[in-house]
Structures are given as structure tokens and as C-alpha cells.
Design a protein around this motif. Sequence first.
Motif, PDB file in Angstrom:
ATOM      1  N   UNK A  56       0.823  -1.212   0.000  1.00  0.00           N
ATOM      2  CA  UNK A  56       0.000   0.000   0.000  1.00  0.00           C
ATOM      3  C   UNK A  56       0.858   1.263   0.000  1.00  0.00           C
ATOM      4  N   UNK A  57       2.132   1.129   0.311  1.00  0.00           N
ATOM      5  CA  UNK A  57       3.118   2.198   0.187  1.00  0.00           C
ATOM      6  C   UNK A  57       4.345   1.607  -0.492  1.00  0.00           C
ATOM      7  N   UNK A  58       5.056   2.422  -1.270  1.00  0.00           N
ATOM      8  CA  UNK A  58       6.274   1.969  -1.927  1.00  0.00           C
ATOM      9  C   UNK A  58       7.492   2.513  -1.195  1.00  0.00           C
ATOM     10  N   UNK A  59       8.511   1.692  -0.960  1.00  0.00           N
ATOM     11  CA  UNK A  59       9.729   2.196  -0.336  1.00  0.00           C
ATOM     12  C   UNK A  59      10.402   3.245  -1.220  1.00  0.00           C
ATOM     13  N   UNK A  60      11.031   4.222  -0.600  1.00  0.00           N
ATOM     14  CA  UNK A  60      11.807   5.195  -1.356  1.00  0.00           C
ATOM     15  C   UNK A  60      13.106   4.565  -1.835  1.00  0.00           C
ATOM     16  N   UNK A  61      13.622   3.628  -1.054  1.00  0.00           N
ATOM     17  CA  UNK A  61      14.767   2.831  -1.481  1.00  0.00           C
ATOM     18  C   UNK A  61      14.817   1.575  -0.627  1.00  0.00           C
ATOM     19  N   UNK A  71       9.528  -8.378  -3.768  1.00  0.00           N
ATOM     20  CA  UNK A  71       8.199  -7.831  -4.073  1.00  0.00           C
ATOM     21  C   UNK A  71       8.205  -6.303  -3.983  1.00  0.00           C
ATOM     22  N   UNK A  72       9.379  -5.718  -3.920  1.00  0.00           N
ATOM     23  CA  UNK A  72       9.493  -4.280  -3.656  1.00  0.00           C
ATOM     24  C   UNK A  72       8.618  -3.450  -4.574  1.00  0.00           C
ATOM     25  N   UNK A  73       8.571  -3.806  -5.841  1.00  0.00           N
ATOM     26  CA  UNK A  73       7.812  -3.008  -6.813  1.00  0.00           C
ATOM     27  C   UNK A  73       6.514  -3.684  -7.259  1.00  0.00           C
ATOM     28  N   UNK A  74       6.152  -4.777  -6.611  1.00  0.00           N
ATOM     29  CA  UNK A  74       4.897  -5.433  -6.974  1.00  0.00           C
ATOM     30  C   UNK A  74       3.720  -4.701  -6.350  1.00  0.00           C
ATOM     31  N   UNK A  75       2.593  -4.558  -7.070  1.00  0.00           N
ATOM     32  CA  UNK A  75       1.404  -3.944  -6.467  1.00  0.00           C
ATOM     33  C   UNK A  75       0.795  -4.855  -5.411  1.00  0.00           C
ATOM     34  N   UNK A  76      -0.090  -4.299  -4.626  1.00  0.00           N
ATOM     35  CA  UNK A  76      -0.675  -5.029  -3.499  1.00  0.00           C
ATOM     36  C   UNK A  76      -1.379  -6.309  -3.934  1.00  0.00           C
ATOM     37  N   UNK A  77      -2.064  -6.273  -5.073  1.00  0.00           N
ATOM     38  CA  UNK A  77      -2.853  -7.438  -5.478  1.00  0.00           C
ATOM     39  C   UNK A  77      -1.999  -8.571  -6.048  1.00  0.00           C
ATOM     40  N   UNK A  78      -0.696  -8.350  -6.177  1.00  0.00           N
ATOM     41  CA  UNK A  78       0.185  -9.410  -6.658  1.00  0.00           C
ATOM     42  C   UNK A  78       1.111  -9.918  -5.559  1.00  0.00           C
ATOM     43  N   UNK A  83      -4.746  -8.747   4.564  1.00  0.00           N
ATOM     44  CA  UNK A  83      -4.694  -7.754   5.627  1.00  0.00           C
ATOM     45  C   UNK A  83      -6.020  -7.688   6.380  1.00  0.00           C
ATOM     46  N   UNK A  84      -5.908  -7.595   7.705  1.00  0.00           N
ATOM     47  CA  UNK A  84      -7.067  -7.391   8.572  1.00  0.00           C
ATOM     48  C   UNK A  84      -6.965  -5.980   9.128  1.00  0.00           C
ATOM     49  N   UNK A 153      -8.876 -17.260   4.314  1.00  0.00           N
ATOM     50  CA  UNK A 153      -9.422 -18.132   3.271  1.00  0.00           C
ATOM     51  C   UNK A 153      -8.597 -18.047   1.987  1.00  0.00           C
ATOM     52  N   UNK A 154      -7.858 -16.967   1.822  1.00  0.00           N
ATOM     53  CA  UNK A 154      -7.013 -16.797   0.636  1.00  0.00           C
ATOM     54  C   UNK A 154      -5.691 -17.543   0.766  1.00  0.00           C
ATOM     55  N   UNK A 155      -5.448 -18.133   1.942  1.00  0.00           N
ATOM     56  CA  UNK A 155      -4.232 -18.896   2.224  1.00  0.00           C
ATOM     57  C   UNK A 155      -2.973 -18.106   1.873  1.00  0.00           C
TER      58      UNK A 155
END
Length: 353
Positions: A56-61, A71-78, A83-84, A153-155
Motif C-alpha cells: 500500500x506504500x512503496x519504499x523510497x529505497x 516484491x518491492x515493486x509489486x502492487x498489493x494485489x500481486x 490484511x485485517x 481463506x485466501x491462504x
Amino acid sequence: MTQTRGAVAFRNVQKRFGSFTAIPDLTLDITPGQLVTLLGPSGCGKTTTLRMLAGLESPSQGQILIGGEDVTRLPADRRDVSMVFQSYALFPHMLVGQNVAYGLEAGGMRAAEARKRADEALDLVGLAGLGDRLPAELSGGQQQRVAVARALVLEPQILLLDEPLSNLDARLRRKVRTDIRELQQRLGFTAVYVTHDQEEALAVSDTIVVMKDGRVAQIGTPRELYEAPASEFIADFIGEACVVDGRVLSVANEIAQVEMGGVTFPLPARGAAPGPARLSLRSNALKVKTSGEGVAGTVASAAYLGDHIEYEIDSSIGRIFVVDDESDTLLATGSAVCLEVRTRGVALIPGAA
């Protein structure tokens, strides 16, 4: 299942918001199958760290790895995480079972199979048979367990929990935190849990990461952080200890002879050398007595709380907070007392002379 599944690694991660650096340089490893809590006061960077892990946030470095994959540059859905949220985020117009099955169906699973999996997840969290109710028909604690079921449930490799109990009253918080911990231990998944509540962190965690100003202040088990704080900040933040002056008289075989308020006693040296020292005193570290040997003091205030009495004692080492759970006799304000040093609850603070 690979050995790295469920492992998390932050490598020199930095996060900036404009000119403000929220996370200066974070390197952290999370072991698979553990419940790890990010703990700290508001603004310490714990939620930013969780949001970067969630995508949900991208690291600056820097670099973030999940299960050994960058997964540094992967979007949340990948990312293989769920998350709860503290707000539950349930769809009010959907039945409980539909809420739990939503992510599966959105991912392409057939409705019948998704509902079967949802029912299994509800059974796991102790809500079997409630799939046909609306969220509004459940208690707050039940709704939070629905949110946990929807995530599980998404394991996912990692379950992320952001202040999951903050909307519950005290009794429900104790019940739901016990449920979450029991479920995590039974299923063995990796969980990263964010809270500002020290008691909650002590109760649920395998490992606690205490953060301050975007940096890791100390990592350890609940017992290690409580009984062996690495700094005055940790001593005060975990359990609100009193920090007082003392003196190390001598050190032999990693045991220090310590003087505090005219009383001498042994403690693990923790690297201390003879000379001035700072000590952490937990509320149960001193026993209040009306006679005998100990640190002399005077009762400044007293409060009867049923199963224990809380005292503030003015003494030669400062004002000390003491919990007495052995006596039901409430000493009056102004009473002269002596404080006997117990074997637990006192620790030398490294490098804090």
C-alpha cells in the motif's frame, strides 16, 4: 511448501514523505510461522512498515522480500498477503459467508467452491453456522473474526493485522486476541501484527519489534523485552517501569553487585562496569513493608483495586510506583515504609550510566 514460504525480509528500506523521512534505514527478518508484533508509540513508523509490506506504500529505497521473492515493486494485489484492518471493512449488504468468499470469487473461483471454502474458514475461527447472517447481526468480536476468516481463506503467505482490536472494548479485546493467537499457533501461519498496546503485544507475540522514530529500538521475545530492556525508552514503554539511579560496586562472573538507595543486591551485569548505573524497576520489583530493611520511603498515594493495591512511594531514589498483590491492608498517605528489593523485576540498563 518451501522453507522460505512465510519469510519476510526488509533490506535497508527507507521511506520518505516529501522532505520527511519516516523510515531512515530498516533491515529486519521475520521467521516463517511466527507472530511478530510491530510495537511503538504513534508516529514511530510501525504502520508505514506494515503498509510497505502490504504494497500500500512503496519504499523510497531498499528491498522487501516475501518468501524469498523480491516484491518491492509489486502492487498489493500481486503479493501473497492478506490484511485485517482495524475497521473490519466488511460489506454491510453482503452476508457473512459472502464477505468471506468475496476474495476467492474475485480471483475467479466458482461460487459454490468459494462458499464451501468460506464455510471452512468460518469454522476455523469459531463462527460455524453464521454464514447466512449480516455483519450487523454479529457482535464486534464476531465481526473481527469474520475479517480474519476473510483474510485466511485466501491462504496467504503472510497475514497482516493493523490494530485489529482497537474498536473492541477491554473484555472483547482479551477474548479476540486470545482467539487470534490460538489460531495462529494451531495453523502455523506467519503473522505481522501492529499495535501501540504493550499488554496486547506481550500477550500475542512470539517476537516483538519495538520501533522509535522509524528505527528498531529492540527486538526480542516478550520476556526479553520486559525483563531485560536495552534502553530507558524500552524500560519505560514496555510496562511503564520506573528508571532510577544506582551504582555497580563490582562485577564477577557476569554478576554485578548493585547499590540502590542504600540497599545492595546482585543482578546480571549485562555488560556493566563498576560505577554509576541506571536501573529499571517494574511495579512488582519492590515489596512494601512497614518495618525492616530496604529503601526508605513515604506513601504519597494509595489506591485499592480489589485484587491489588497501587502505591506511589516517595523515596531517596525518587517517586516509585509499586503494586502490592499480597496484602489487603491499605496504608495511609504519609505512612513510613521500606521497600524490599525482590529478585525479579529489576534490571541494569546497558550503557545508561
